[in-house]
Scaffold this motif. Structure first.
Motif, PDB file in Angstrom:
ATOM      1  N   ILE A  87      12.504   7.400   1.176  1.00  0.00           N
ATOM      2  CA  ILE A  87      11.139   7.408   0.644  1.00  0.00           C
ATOM      3  C   ILE A  87      10.490   8.766   0.906  1.00  0.00           C
ATOM      4  O   ILE A  87       9.916   9.385   0.018  1.00  0.00           O
ATOM      5  CB  ILE A  87      10.279   6.302   1.308  1.00  0.00           C
ATOM      6  N   ALA A 141       6.541   9.310  -7.165  1.00  0.00           N
ATOM      7  CA  ALA A 141       7.272  10.436  -6.579  1.00  0.00           C
ATOM      8  C   ALA A 141       8.712  10.401  -7.077  1.00  0.00           C
ATOM      9  O   ALA A 141       9.314  11.434  -7.380  1.00  0.00           O
ATOM     10  CB  ALA A 141       7.228  10.367  -5.054  1.00  0.00           C
ATOM     11  N   GLU A 142       9.257   9.203  -7.190  1.00  0.00           N
ATOM     12  CA  GLU A 142      10.629   9.059  -7.675  1.00  0.00           C
ATOM     13  C   GLU A 142      10.751   9.578  -9.103  1.00  0.00           C
ATOM     14  O   GLU A 142      11.785  10.095  -9.501  1.00  0.00           O
ATOM     15  CB  GLU A 142      11.025   7.571  -7.615  1.00  0.00           C
ATOM     16  N   MET A 201      11.542  11.858  -1.093  1.00  0.00           N
ATOM     17  CA  MET A 201      10.960  11.947  -2.424  1.00  0.00           C
ATOM     18  C   MET A 201       9.616  12.653  -2.405  1.00  0.00           C
ATOM     19  O   MET A 201       9.318  13.443  -3.280  1.00  0.00           O
ATOM     20  CB  MET A 201      10.744  10.554  -2.978  1.00  0.00           C
ATOM     21  N   PHE A 202       8.841  12.363  -1.378  1.00  0.00           N
ATOM     22  CA  PHE A 202       7.555  13.046  -1.249  1.00  0.00           C
ATOM     23  C   PHE A 202       7.745  14.550  -1.065  1.00  0.00           C
ATOM     24  O   PHE A 202       7.129  15.350  -1.727  1.00  0.00           O
ATOM     25  CB  PHE A 202       6.773  12.507  -0.049  1.00  0.00           C
ATOM     26  N   PRO A 247       0.847  -1.186   0.000  1.00  0.00           N
ATOM     27  CA  PRO A 247       0.000   0.000   0.000  1.00  0.00           C
ATOM     28  C   PRO A 247       0.888   1.244   0.000  1.00  0.00           C
ATOM     29  O   PRO A 247       1.822   1.330   0.781  1.00  0.00           O
ATOM     30  CB  PRO A 247      -0.778  -0.127   1.305  1.00  0.00           C
ATOM     31  N   GLY A 248       0.598   2.158  -0.884  1.00  0.00           N
ATOM     32  CA  GLY A 248       1.388   3.378  -0.939  1.00  0.00           C
ATOM     33  C   GLY A 248       2.652   3.251  -1.772  1.00  0.00           C
ATOM     34  O   GLY A 248       3.345   4.221  -2.023  1.00  0.00           O
ATOM     35  N   ALA A 290      -3.441   5.960   3.223  1.00  0.00           N
ATOM     36  CA  ALA A 290      -2.855   4.833   2.484  1.00  0.00           C
ATOM     37  C   ALA A 290      -1.484   5.149   1.889  1.00  0.00           C
ATOM     38  O   ALA A 290      -0.606   4.299   1.855  1.00  0.00           O
ATOM     39  CB  ALA A 290      -3.813   4.384   1.379  1.00  0.00           C
ATOM     40  N   ILE A 291      -1.285   6.410   1.459  1.00  0.00           N
ATOM     41  CA  ILE A 291      -0.010   6.713   0.807  1.00  0.00           C
ATOM     42  C   ILE A 291       1.171   6.594   1.758  1.00  0.00           C
ATOM     43  O   ILE A 291       2.301   6.455   1.338  1.00  0.00           O
ATOM     44  CB  ILE A 291       0.028   8.132   0.184  1.00  0.00           C
ATOM     45  N   LEU A 292       0.909   6.669   3.053  1.00  0.00           N
ATOM     46  CA  LEU A 292       2.029   6.594   3.999  1.00  0.00           C
ATOM     47  C   LEU A 292       2.239   5.184   4.554  1.00  0.00           C
ATOM     48  O   LEU A 292       3.072   4.986   5.428  1.00  0.00           O
ATOM     49  CB  LEU A 292       1.819   7.590   5.133  1.00  0.00           C
ATOM     50  N   HIS A 293       1.502   4.202   4.037  1.00  0.00           N
ATOM     51  CA  HIS A 293       1.673   2.840   4.563  1.00  0.00           C
ATOM     52  C   HIS A 293       3.101   2.329   4.406  1.00  0.00           C
ATOM     53  O   HIS A 293       3.659   1.752   5.325  1.00  0.00           O
ATOM     54  CB  HIS A 293       0.709   1.880   3.868  1.00  0.00           C
ATOM     55  N   THR A 294       3.675   2.548   3.234  1.00  0.00           N
ATOM     56  CA  THR A 294       5.023   2.032   3.009  1.00  0.00           C
ATOM     57  C   THR A 294       6.057   2.681   3.934  1.00  0.00           C
ATOM     58  O   THR A 294       6.781   1.965   4.631  1.00  0.00           O
ATOM     59  CB  THR A 294       5.426   2.178   1.530  1.00  0.00           C
ATOM     60  N   PRO A 295       6.145   4.018   3.973  1.00  0.00           N
ATOM     61  CA  PRO A 295       7.110   4.597   4.913  1.00  0.00           C
ATOM     62  C   PRO A 295       6.819   4.243   6.376  1.00  0.00           C
ATOM     63  O   PRO A 295       7.765   4.017   7.145  1.00  0.00           O
ATOM     64  CB  PRO A 295       6.989   6.106   4.685  1.00  0.00           C
ATOM     65  N   TYR A 335       2.976  15.550  -6.021  1.00  0.00           N
ATOM     66  CA  TYR A 335       2.094  14.961  -5.022  1.00  0.00           C
ATOM     67  C   TYR A 335       0.628  15.288  -5.298  1.00  0.00           C
ATOM     68  O   TYR A 335      -0.257  14.466  -5.108  1.00  0.00           O
ATOM     69  CB  TYR A 335       2.535  15.566  -3.697  1.00  0.00           C
ATOM     70  N   LYS A 342       9.063  17.068  -3.891  1.00  0.00           N
ATOM     71  CA  LYS A 342       8.073  17.430  -4.892  1.00  0.00           C
ATOM     72  C   LYS A 342       7.282  18.664  -4.460  1.00  0.00           C
ATOM     73  O   LYS A 342       6.906  19.487  -5.261  1.00  0.00           O
ATOM     74  CB  LYS A 342       7.096  16.285  -5.114  1.00  0.00           C
ATOM     75  N   ASN A 373       2.707   5.343  -4.976  1.00  0.00           N
ATOM     76  CA  ASN A 373       2.966   6.764  -4.727  1.00  0.00           C
ATOM     77  C   ASN A 373       4.465   7.036  -4.658  1.00  0.00           C
ATOM     78  O   ASN A 373       4.960   8.027  -5.166  1.00  0.00           O
ATOM     79  CB  ASN A 373       2.316   7.198  -3.415  1.00  0.00           C
ATOM     80  N   VAL A 374       5.176   6.100  -4.007  1.00  0.00           N
ATOM     81  CA  VAL A 374       6.624   6.266  -3.881  1.00  0.00           C
ATOM     82  C   VAL A 374       7.275   6.200  -5.253  1.00  0.00           C
ATOM     83  O   VAL A 374       8.132   7.023  -5.600  1.00  0.00           O
ATOM     84  CB  VAL A 374       7.203   5.159  -2.976  1.00  0.00           C
TER      85      VAL A 374
END
Lengths: 478, 102
Positions: free
Chosen positions: B91, A372-373, B94-95, A364-365, B31-36, A378, B98, A368-369
């Protein structure tokens, strides 16, 4: 008087607060970076103070041979070297890894934490002065969870790297159940002296071996696309192992840190399952609910292929388009091209939005990463729920490497295994173009009825080649 | 078996509160912050390194096998922490880069 012990307590207290605030900030977009730094600073504080405290404690102790000090030069030199090497290697690995490999990386570092718990348990079982059996059980459980988390994470890592296939058979199930049973029974039997194992170390060695096998067979049957859920779960396991080790050492910061991660990991795991409309149980058993064969109605869909040129022409006349990326985009490493296409279209006055399904990518997410890369801003990333109602305002929806998340069967066909999963309503856009390499099915292994829709065309190409083609043709249009 | 009930139960209270706190603090994560977040939480359980350091201090200086095991434990523990925090930082950077361009 301020002693080293009280300094340690204060430092642990501050570190604990930094973990709480860090995790809290990590779950808010604006403060996430600060949260990460804060938790990192707390961690450094806890470690520096621990090394200092242990050094001072052993320095002040009277040695066993009557020496004035019990300070072990060799041990502390090794500790410092290991910390130094670990930091350098960790930094190098994380700097070099590609962003598409992010889930593997988290899995790898989780394996390291589990491995640490396992090794620590093996050592402690030899030097422990714990007399109560309860204390020994805590040690053994921490060690077993660590070992299972270690081997399980390594298998998850290999699966994500494409080096390990799913294994689903009766034998795999039997072995995983059997090892789990042994992990429970052996400590119980030893407690009541029903087994001829009298040293804690020997018991620990046997249990570590069994737990390592369990970890491997636990992850074997789980599908590759479910790995994020498993990694999150294993992450939580390592947290629990850390907390148990903390109970063993009466160390407050280990208990707190371990439990925060354990609890948060379980919640995160459940959130991921909810986003995919699957139960944790089905994920772990490696199966989909329902029978996917039942939903095949045998009716051949009419597939309408489209060429790069035609897509380009439609794009040139569009006012507003949506890009729906999926894991295929990441596999093809086409996220940068996606960004280029967006810039090109915007320079021609076309409005571009990305619509991200909560489970797009491998985590999940993750999508987006990746975007973003590729310098996608955003604000361009829309969540599914934001835009689903206004889908018809898009002149074209380009689906790149996504499949199940745009399948209308999830809404229309109650027999479909993915029925009920929230999807992006791509079919509501004026025109839909799906870029995919062939008619291969998505992860759920079912037909996508979107392809048969009136407004849907398929571009049978690798995402990278297709996007390259569209970009160069668009440039030629000037 | 249950002698511990006569002892100090404060740790038990502490543990239960920590469980609820752990769930509460991340309950509203988008949801976008699940990975970090997963990566950050991954780094935090590396605090097990504290235990590895403590146990390393209990190993005899001439017990070479255990010194090697302890060395490995400290090494992989540190790897968990440094790798976890650096990846999370990467990670997140990168956010945020931007946003500056806007």
């Amino acid at each position: 008087m301020i002693t080293m012990t009280s300094i340690t307590q204060i430092a642990y207290f501050l570190a604990m607060i930094s973990f709480i605030v860090g995790l809290k900030y990590l779950s808010s977009p604006k403060k996430a970076r600060l949260g990460n730094i804060l938790a990192g600073v707390g961690m450094i504080l806890a470690i520096v103070v621990t090394v200092a405290n242990e050094a001072l404690k052993s320095y002040q102790e009277v040695g066993e041979d009557g020496a004035a000090s019990n300070f072990k030069m060799v041990n502390f030199t090794l500790i410092l070297i290991a910390i130094f090497l670990g930091t350098v290697v960790g930094k190098r690995i994380s700097d070099k890894a590609e962003m598409t490999k992010m889930p593997q990386l988290v899995s790898f570092f989780n394996a390291m934490g589990g491995g640490c718990a396992m090794l620590l348990g093996l050592l402690e079982s030899q030097v422990a002065h714990e007399d109560s059996r309860l204390g020994s059980i805590v040690l053994l459980v921490a060690m077993m969870i660590g070992a299972a988390s270690f081997s399980g994470s390594i298998i998850a890592y290999l699966k994500l790297a494409g080096k390990q296939k799913d294994k689903r058979s009766m034998l795999v199930m039997v072995i995983s159940r059997l090892t789990l049973l042994l992990m429970v029974l052996i400590p119980v039997f030893v407690s009541y002296q029903l087994l001829p194992i009298d040293s804690l170390f020997h018991e620990a060695l046997i249990l570590v071996a069994i737990a390592l096998i369990y970890g491997v067979f636990f992850v074997f049957p789980i599908g590759g696309a479910d790995m994020p859920v498993v990694i999150s779960l294993l992450n939580s396991f390592t947290g629990v192992a850390t907390a148990l080790a903390g109970i063993m050492f009466h160390n407050i910061i280990m208990i707190a840190g371990g439990i925060f991660v354990g609890a948060a990991g379980v919640l995160l795991t459940l959130l991921m399952c909810t986003a995919m409309n699957r139960s944790l149980w089905n994920v772990l058993a490696g199966k989909f609910k329902g029978n996917s064969a039942a939903s095949a109605d045998g009716e051949e869909m009419e597939i309408k292929p489209i060429s790069v040129g035609e897509v380009t022409t439609s794009l040139a006349f569009a006012n507003k388009i949506a890009i729906i990326p999926g894991y295929g985009l990441a596999v093809a490493q086409a996220q940068h091209l996606c960004g280029q296409l967006e810039n090109l279209l915007e320079s021609k006055g076309v409005e571009v939005d990305y619509i991200i399904h909560p489970v797009a990518g491998r985590m999940p997410g993750h999508m987006n990463v990746l975007l973003a890369e590729a310098d996608v801003s955003y604000e361009k990333l829309k969540e599914m729920d934001e835009v689903n109602d206004q889908m018809s305002s898009y002149d074209m929806a380009i689906v790149i490497g996504a499949n199940d998340v745009v399948n209308p069967a999830a809404e229309k066909d109650p027999n479909s295994p993915i029925y009920g999963m929230p999807i992006i309503k791509a079919y509501n856009a004026k025109q839909v173009v799906v870029i995919k390499r062939g008619m291969a099915k998505g992860y759920a292994g079912i037909e996508n009825s979107l392809f048969g829709e009136e407004n849907c065309h398929l571009l049978f190409l690798d995402a990278k080649i297709a996007l390259n083609g569209i970009i160069s043709e668009l440039k030629n249009l000037d | 078996m249950f002698e511990f009930l006569q002892g100090d139960l404060a740790p038990l209270y502490f543990i239960v509160l920590c469980v609820f706190l752990g769930i509460e603090i991340i309950a509203n994560v988008p949801a976008i912050l699940h990975t970090p977040l997963m990566s950050g939480a991954n780094a935090i359980h590396g605090v097990i390194l504290v235990g590895a350091i403590i146990v390393m201090n209990q190993v005899a200086s001439d017990d070479y096998v255990n010194l090697i095991i302890g060395f490995l434990a400290v090494f992989v523990g540190t790897l968990n922490i440094s790798g976890g925090f650096f990846v999370t930082g990467r990670i997140l950077s990168m956010f945020s880069s931007k946003k500056k361009k806007q």
